[in-house]
Design a protein around this motif. Structure first.
Motif, PDB file in Angstrom:
ATOM      1  N   TRP A  71       0.824  -1.200   0.000  1.00 48.54           N
ATOM      2  CA  TRP A  71       0.000   0.000   0.000  1.00 48.54           C
ATOM      3  C   TRP A  71       0.862   1.255   0.000  1.00 48.54           C
ATOM      4  O   TRP A  71       0.505   2.280  -0.607  1.00 48.54           O
ATOM      5  CB  TRP A  71      -0.937   0.019   1.204  1.00 48.54           C
ATOM      6  N   LEU A  72       2.016   1.200   0.678  1.00 50.23           N
ATOM      7  CA  LEU A  72       2.917   2.349   0.695  1.00 50.23           C
ATOM      8  C   LEU A  72       3.431   2.637  -0.716  1.00 50.23           C
ATOM      9  O   LEU A  72       3.522   3.799  -1.138  1.00 50.23           O
ATOM     10  CB  LEU A  72       4.087   2.079   1.642  1.00 50.23           C
ATOM     11  N   ALA A  73       3.739   1.566  -1.481  1.00 53.49           N
ATOM     12  CA  ALA A  73       4.185   1.745  -2.864  1.00 53.49           C
ATOM     13  C   ALA A  73       3.074   2.341  -3.723  1.00 53.49           C
ATOM     14  O   ALA A  73       3.319   3.219  -4.561  1.00 53.49           O
ATOM     15  CB  ALA A  73       4.646   0.407  -3.438  1.00 53.49           C
ATOM     16  N   VAL A  74       1.837   1.865  -3.517  1.00 53.15           N
ATOM     17  CA  VAL A  74       0.698   2.426  -4.248  1.00 53.15           C
ATOM     18  C   VAL A  74       0.564   3.918  -3.944  1.00 53.15           C
ATOM     19  O   VAL A  74       0.394   4.755  -4.842  1.00 53.15           O
ATOM     20  CB  VAL A  74      -0.607   1.684  -3.873  1.00 53.15           C
ATOM     21  N   TRP A  75       0.639   4.245  -2.668  1.00 53.54           N
ATOM     22  CA  TRP A  75       0.505   5.636  -2.218  1.00 53.54           C
ATOM     23  C   TRP A  75       1.549   6.533  -2.876  1.00 53.54           C
ATOM     24  O   TRP A  75       1.255   7.603  -3.409  1.00 53.54           O
ATOM     25  CB  TRP A  75       0.633   5.646  -0.693  1.00 53.54           C
ATOM     26  N   ARG A  76       2.797   6.083  -2.839  1.00 54.00           N
ATOM     27  CA  ARG A  76       3.888   6.895  -3.393  1.00 54.00           C
ATOM     28  C   ARG A  76       3.756   7.056  -4.903  1.00 54.00           C
ATOM     29  O   ARG A  76       3.985   8.137  -5.451  1.00 54.00           O
ATOM     30  CB  ARG A  76       5.229   6.252  -3.036  1.00 54.00           C
ATOM     31  N   ASN A  77       3.415   5.971  -5.598  1.00 52.91           N
ATOM     32  CA  ASN A  77       3.305   6.054  -7.056  1.00 52.91           C
ATOM     33  C   ASN A  77       2.136   6.920  -7.490  1.00 52.91           C
ATOM     34  O   ASN A  77       2.240   7.668  -8.476  1.00 52.91           O
ATOM     35  CB  ASN A  77       3.186   4.651  -7.654  1.00 52.91           C
ATOM     36  N   LEU A  78       1.021   6.840  -6.777  1.00 60.00           N
ATOM     37  CA  LEU A  78      -0.108   7.705  -7.092  1.00 60.00           C
ATOM     38  C   LEU A  78       0.243   9.170  -6.871  1.00 60.00           C
ATOM     39  O   LEU A  78      -0.085  10.044  -7.676  1.00 60.00           O
ATOM     40  CB  LEU A  78      -1.314   7.328  -6.229  1.00 60.00           C
ATOM     41  N   ARG A  79       0.942   9.422  -5.758  1.00 62.87           N
ATOM     42  CA  ARG A  79       1.296  10.803  -5.413  1.00 62.87           C
ATOM     43  C   ARG A  79       2.247  11.397  -6.444  1.00 62.87           C
ATOM     44  O   ARG A  79       2.125  12.558  -6.826  1.00 62.87           O
ATOM     45  CB  ARG A  79       1.937  10.814  -4.019  1.00 62.87           C
ATOM     46  N   ALA A  80       3.207  10.588  -6.904  1.00 58.26           N
ATOM     47  CA  ALA A  80       4.190  11.071  -7.876  1.00 58.26           C
ATOM     48  C   ALA A  80       3.692  10.974  -9.311  1.00 58.26           C
ATOM     49  O   ALA A  80       4.383  11.409 -10.233  1.00 58.26           O
ATOM     50  CB  ALA A  80       5.490  10.271  -7.729  1.00 58.26           C
ATOM     51  N   GLN A  81       2.506  10.396  -9.500  1.00 60.47           N
ATOM     52  CA  GLN A  81       1.904  10.216 -10.826  1.00 60.47           C
ATOM     53  C   GLN A  81       2.768   9.365 -11.744  1.00 60.47           C
ATOM     54  O   GLN A  81       2.780   9.546 -12.969  1.00 60.47           O
ATOM     55  CB  GLN A  81       1.599  11.578 -11.467  1.00 60.47           C
ATOM     56  N   THR A  82       3.529   8.447 -11.145  1.00 58.78           N
ATOM     57  CA  THR A  82       4.313   7.511 -11.940  1.00 58.78           C
ATOM     58  C   THR A  82       3.523   6.257 -12.284  1.00 58.78           C
ATOM     59  O   THR A  82       3.965   5.443 -13.075  1.00 58.78           O
ATOM     60  CB  THR A  82       5.606   7.124 -11.197  1.00 58.78           C
ATOM     61  N   MET A  83       2.391   6.093 -11.650  1.00 61.50           N
ATOM     62  CA  MET A  83       1.455   5.027 -11.981  1.00 61.50           C
ATOM     63  C   MET A  83       0.044   5.616 -11.966  1.00 61.50           C
ATOM     64  O   MET A  83      -0.256   6.412 -11.075  1.00 61.50           O
ATOM     65  CB  MET A  83       1.549   3.857 -10.987  1.00 61.50           C
ATOM     66  N   PRO A  84      -0.801   5.228 -12.915  1.00 62.24           N
ATOM     67  CA  PRO A  84      -0.541   4.385 -14.079  1.00 62.24           C
ATOM     68  C   PRO A  84       0.478   5.047 -15.022  1.00 62.24           C
ATOM     69  O   PRO A  84       0.690   6.251 -14.955  1.00 62.24           O
ATOM     70  CB  PRO A  84      -1.905   4.276 -14.753  1.00 62.24           C
ATOM     71  N   PRO A  85       1.083   4.250 -15.934  1.00 59.76           N
ATOM     72  CA  PRO A  85       2.038   4.812 -16.893  1.00 59.76           C
ATOM     73  C   PRO A  85       1.406   5.940 -17.706  1.00 59.76           C
ATOM     74  O   PRO A  85       0.180   5.990 -17.891  1.00 59.76           O
ATOM     75  CB  PRO A  85       2.384   3.604 -17.786  1.00 59.76           C
ATOM     76  N   ALA A  86       2.247   6.840 -18.194  1.00 60.94           N
ATOM     77  CA  ALA A  86       1.750   8.044 -18.870  1.00 60.94           C
ATOM     78  C   ALA A  86       0.925   7.737 -20.111  1.00 60.94           C
ATOM     79  O   ALA A  86       0.071   8.538 -20.499  1.00 60.94           O
ATOM     80  CB  ALA A  86       2.933   8.940 -19.243  1.00 60.94           C
ATOM     81  N   ASP A  87       1.162   6.582 -20.762  1.00 58.55           N
ATOM     82  CA  ASP A  87       0.411   6.260 -21.976  1.00 58.55           C
ATOM     83  C   ASP A  87      -0.901   5.546 -21.684  1.00 58.55           C
ATOM     84  O   ASP A  87      -1.593   5.096 -22.600  1.00 58.55           O
ATOM     85  CB  ASP A  87       1.266   5.416 -22.927  1.00 58.55           C
ATOM     86  N   GLU A  88      -1.264   5.428 -20.390  1.00 57.56           N
ATOM     87  CA  GLU A  88      -2.542   4.833 -19.998  1.00 57.56           C
ATOM     88  C   GLU A  88      -3.493   5.926 -19.516  1.00 57.56           C
ATOM     89  O   GLU A  88      -3.092   7.052 -19.239  1.00 57.56           O
ATOM     90  CB  GLU A  88      -2.320   3.814 -18.867  1.00 57.56           C
ATOM     91  N   ASP A  89      -4.787   5.573 -19.424  1.00 60.00           N
ATOM     92  CA  ASP A  89      -5.758   6.510 -18.870  1.00 60.00           C
ATOM     93  C   ASP A  89      -5.339   6.911 -17.459  1.00 60.00           C
ATOM     94  O   ASP A  89      -4.868   6.074 -16.680  1.00 60.00           O
ATOM     95  CB  ASP A  89      -7.151   5.879 -18.835  1.00 60.00           C
ATOM     96  N   GLN A  90      -5.524   8.190 -17.141  1.00 63.37           N
ATOM     97  CA  GLN A  90      -5.069   8.711 -15.857  1.00 63.37           C
ATOM     98  C   GLN A  90      -6.240   9.072 -14.953  1.00 63.37           C
ATOM     99  O   GLN A  90      -7.222   9.668 -15.413  1.00 63.37           O
ATOM    100  CB  GLN A  90      -4.198   9.951 -16.066  1.00 63.37           C
ATOM    101  N   PRO A  91      -6.151   8.732 -13.659  1.00 61.26           N
ATOM    102  CA  PRO A  91      -7.173   9.181 -12.724  1.00 61.26           C
ATOM    103  C   PRO A  91      -7.084  10.686 -12.525  1.00 61.26           C
ATOM    104  O   PRO A  91      -6.018  11.293 -12.705  1.00 61.26           O
ATOM    105  CB  PRO A  91      -6.834   8.438 -11.430  1.00 61.26           C
ATOM    106  N   SER A  92      -8.194  11.295 -12.153  1.00 65.11           N
ATOM    107  CA  SER A  92      -8.190  12.719 -11.834  1.00 65.11           C
ATOM    108  C   SER A  92      -7.480  12.932 -10.497  1.00 65.11           C
ATOM    109  O   SER A  92      -7.249  11.981  -9.748  1.00 65.11           O
ATOM    110  CB  SER A  92      -9.622  13.247 -11.740  1.00 65.11           C
ATOM    111  N   GLN A  93      -7.166  14.188 -10.214  1.00 68.84           N
ATOM    112  CA  GLN A  93      -6.527  14.474  -8.932  1.00 68.84           C
ATOM    113  C   GLN A  93      -7.450  14.117  -7.776  1.00 68.84           C
ATOM    114  O   GLN A  93      -6.994  13.641  -6.725  1.00 68.84           O
ATOM    115  CB  GLN A  93      -6.132  15.946  -8.851  1.00 68.84           C
ATOM    116  N   GLU A  94      -8.751  14.322  -7.959  1.00 70.39           N
ATOM    117  CA  GLU A  94      -9.701  13.955  -6.898  1.00 70.39           C
ATOM    118  C   GLU A  94      -9.679  12.452  -6.643  1.00 70.39           C
ATOM    119  O   GLU A  94      -9.760  12.010  -5.484  1.00 70.39           O
ATOM    120  CB  GLU A  94     -11.114  14.402  -7.290  1.00 70.39           C
ATOM    121  N   GLU A  95      -9.564  11.674  -7.720  1.00 66.60           N
ATOM    122  CA  GLU A  95      -9.514  10.215  -7.551  1.00 66.60           C
ATOM    123  C   GLU A  95      -8.214   9.786  -6.876  1.00 66.60           C
ATOM    124  O   GLU A  95      -8.206   8.892  -6.017  1.00 66.60           O
ATOM    125  CB  GLU A  95      -9.667   9.533  -8.911  1.00 66.60           C
TER     126      GLU A  95
END
Length: 648
Positions: A71-95
């Motif tokens: 979960w810590l890895a998920v948190w960090r990647n979401l925060r840094a916007q490194t996941m999902p990859p840039a060529d995939e659909d991106q969640p909004s900042q609210e999401e």
């Protein structure tokens, strides 16, 4: 002292937050509210049977506490916007915020309104702190580099309590240092010079035995309280007075000899050598308290001056008025010349500026000069020193003028002297001194501007005979964006010069071959575009348009999708589109330096508070330091103890 496990720290955090009044807790989102976000953007690769990279998310919520690292890895990647990859659909900042808040509240049980301040290991003064403390205490500069071994570092800094241990060798060194220092600062021949008046501030000792003892007590109380950074205890003072009396009573010894040896006892005391903080329940990890004002004064002075508190800080602490005058004191300390120590030490370690003068670099290839002596006259010690000063002075200017931290990356000005300007090829800048550095505006078409184009960065991120896009890219990820890739796999071959059909490949072509392996691709896709943007700067920091006649391509794309054509465009992207990452990274580095410990997941609410404040104030650097000093980890601490047993 061993670092505590993530699980143990979680158990403690849960216990602390459970003890906070119920009305301070906020309702947390149910997993069903974040599950659609994960399904839309994550489960395609990490759920429903897919486990790319060995990461499976669709079952983690069943036992969140047992899956904290994931979960810590998920948190960090979401925060840094490194996941999902840039060529995939991106969640909004609210999401992204919805998922992050769920992880913060449900997995780690953190309360953003009551950040956990953590705890700091009792720590020894490092070499620089010892030198500056002796200098401010006695006016004498002890040569620590010649007499003490280098300090260990942790998290990139030498202020970390967990690595500042005391070895038998260091114990001997401190005994020797104490004797050498008192020999220099305490005159014993009765000659009333400047040194004598500094120690014996009321003049020579009186004749009467009682009066002499009172004078000794007055001197020792003054210096021991300064050295211990809080009022000396009466029992300790009595022992120091007894040392003075005993030594002065020996044959061929006098009052001054006694004071000297009492001073030596002060300098080998744990109260001098170690920074410790008194608290009411030191063994209760669930007890969070403000550090007392003497400890706060020390935290401030060692953060900004690398030394003990001065008389003004100590007076305010003794009156219980330091906290209410904190902002004015921080400004005073930043404006004081002693803040140059902070600039030199923080910038020296964060940006590795302290290494530029000592790194082994063979400049002959870059300069096209065969003779070693001739190359050293061009890439000289003077030039290297000016490179370090250029980086330090840019940071100091942005700090003291309270300008945006983004200017560290995009400044259209820099600091030069004549040798450095000539080395850079900036011939059109007038009125430069041969030794004194000066702030100058760069030409509008200049290829330089900001720390990424300064000699310091370019040299310390290179190899001895060539540039290193990997080192340069990794440095930016680690020290500017705060999103380092995982460690390289074992047995990765070094990048060597590669030729195909008799043609030497460009660095970009070599890197593309090197990163073509699947094992290497994911990390190199993050590092290489950043490092290759700097290929028009040689490994000694000079600019070049081509590499042995071959064109140099510097365009690239961040893993988050932002494109750039040059290092100046990259710098603008980092300072604008990715400024949240930069602010977060700078905050984490400075907090680590200031607190003397590495940051943990429970520090995230504190970091968020500081970053939000920076965003509201255009990233102003002096304001950032004020917010750090006002933060819970800087102002408070919790007790030590067995985390698991206390939480049960």
């Amino acid at each position: 002292m061993q670092r505590l496990s993530l699980i143990a720290i979680f158990v403690l955090t849960a216990a602390i937050n459970d003890s906070i009044a119920a009305e301070t807790k906020q309702p947390t989102a149910d997993f069903s509210k974040i599950q659609p976000v994960l399904e839309n953007y994550c489960y395609g690769c990490h759920g429903y049977g897919a486990e790319e990279g060995g990461v499976v998310l669709d079952s983690l919520h069943e036992n969140p506490q047992a899956s904290q690292e994931a979960w810590l890895a998920v948190w960090r990647n979401l925060r840094a916007q490194t996941m999902p990859p840039a060529d995939e659909d991106q969640p909004s900042q609210e999401e992204r915020d919805l998922v992050g808040n769920w992880i913060q509240s449900n997995v780690f049980k953190l309360d953003p309104k009551n950040p956990d301040p953590g705890r700091v290991t009792i720590r020894r003064l490092n070499r620089d702190e010892y030198r500056y403390t002796i200098e401010d205490l006695f006016g004498y500069r002890y040569k620590v580099d010649e007499n003490f071994p280098p300090d260990d570092t942790g998290y990139g800094f030498d202020t970390i309590g967990d690595v500042l241990s005391m070895s038998p060798l260091m114990t001997e060194k401190y005994f020797d240092a104490a004797q050498e220092i008192v020999k220099e600062v305490v005159p014993t021949d009765g000659k009333q010079d400047v040194w004598y008046k500094r120690v014996f501030f009321d003049g020579p000792p009186p004749e009467g035995e009682k009066e002499r003892e009172e004078y000794a007590r007055k001197i020792l109380k003054h210096f021991s309280s300064k050295a211990f950074r809080r009022p000396v205890e009466e029992e300790t003072l009595n022992r120091l007075v007894e040392i003075q009396k005993h030594i002065s009573s020996l044959p061929d010894r006098n009052f001054e000899h006694g004071i000297a040896q009492a001073f030596a006892a002060i300098l080998i005391s744990p109260q001098f050598l170690f920074r410790a903080e008194i608290q009411p329940e030191p063994n209760n990890p669930g007890k969070v308290v403000n550090v007392d004002e003497y400890a706060l004064a020390s935290r401030l002075s060692y953060f900004l001056w690398s030394s003990l508190p001065d008389d003004e800080l100590t007076k305010l602490a003794s009156e219980g008025k330091l906290r209410e005058n904190l902002r004015a004191q921080v400004d005073r300390m930043i404006d004081d010349p002693k803040s140059e120590r902070f600039v030199e030490r923080f910038v020296g370690q964060w940006l590795q500026a302290q290494d530029v003068e000592s790194l082994s670099i063979d400049a002959r290839r870059a300069l096209g000069i065969r003779d070693l002596g001739d190359s050293l006259r061009v890439f000289s010690r003077t030039v290297r020193r000016a490179m370090r000063e250029e980086t330090e002075m840019l940071f100091e200017y942005v700090l003291k003028e309270n300008r945006s931290a983004g200017e560290l990356l995009t400044a259209d000005y820099t600091f030069l002297n004549e040798p450095l300007a000539k080395f850079y090829g900036l011939e059109g800048i007038k009125d430069l001194d041969k030794s004194r550095m000066k702030k100058v505006d760069l030409p509008k078409d200049s290829k330089r501007g900001g720390i990424l184009t300064q000699g310091t960065f370019l040299v310390v991120t290179s190899n001895p005979t060539r540039t290193s896009p990997v080192k340069r890219g990794l440095f930016i990820l680690d020290n500017i964006l705060g999103t380092p890739p995982p460690p390289a796999p074992p047995n990765v071959p070094a990048l060597e010069e590669i030729r195909q059909r008799g043609k030497r490949l460009t660095m970009r072509e070599q890197m593309e071959l090197h990163a073509s392996e699947a094992l290497c691709k994911s990390c190199h896709s993050r590092m290489d575009p950043l490092g290759l943007s700097l290929e028009k700067f040689t490994y000694i920091g000079q600019y070049q348009e081509d590499d042995n006649g071959q064109p140099i391509e510097t365009s690239g794309k961040l893993i988050t999708g932002e494109e750039f054509s040059s290092v100046k465009e990259l710098s603008r992207v980092l300072a604008n589109e990715r400024k949240v990452d930069f602010y977060r990274c700078l905050t984490e580095k400075m907090l680590t330096y200031a607190l003397g410990r590495g940051l943990e997941y429970y520090d995230t609410p504190t970091v968020d508070i500081i970053v939000d404040d920076m965003l509201a104030k255009d990233g102003k650097l002096r304001d950032m330091i004020h917010t750090i000093v006002d933060s819970a980890p800087f102002q408070k601490r919790r007790g030590d103890g067995d985390l698991l047993s206390s939480a049960q």
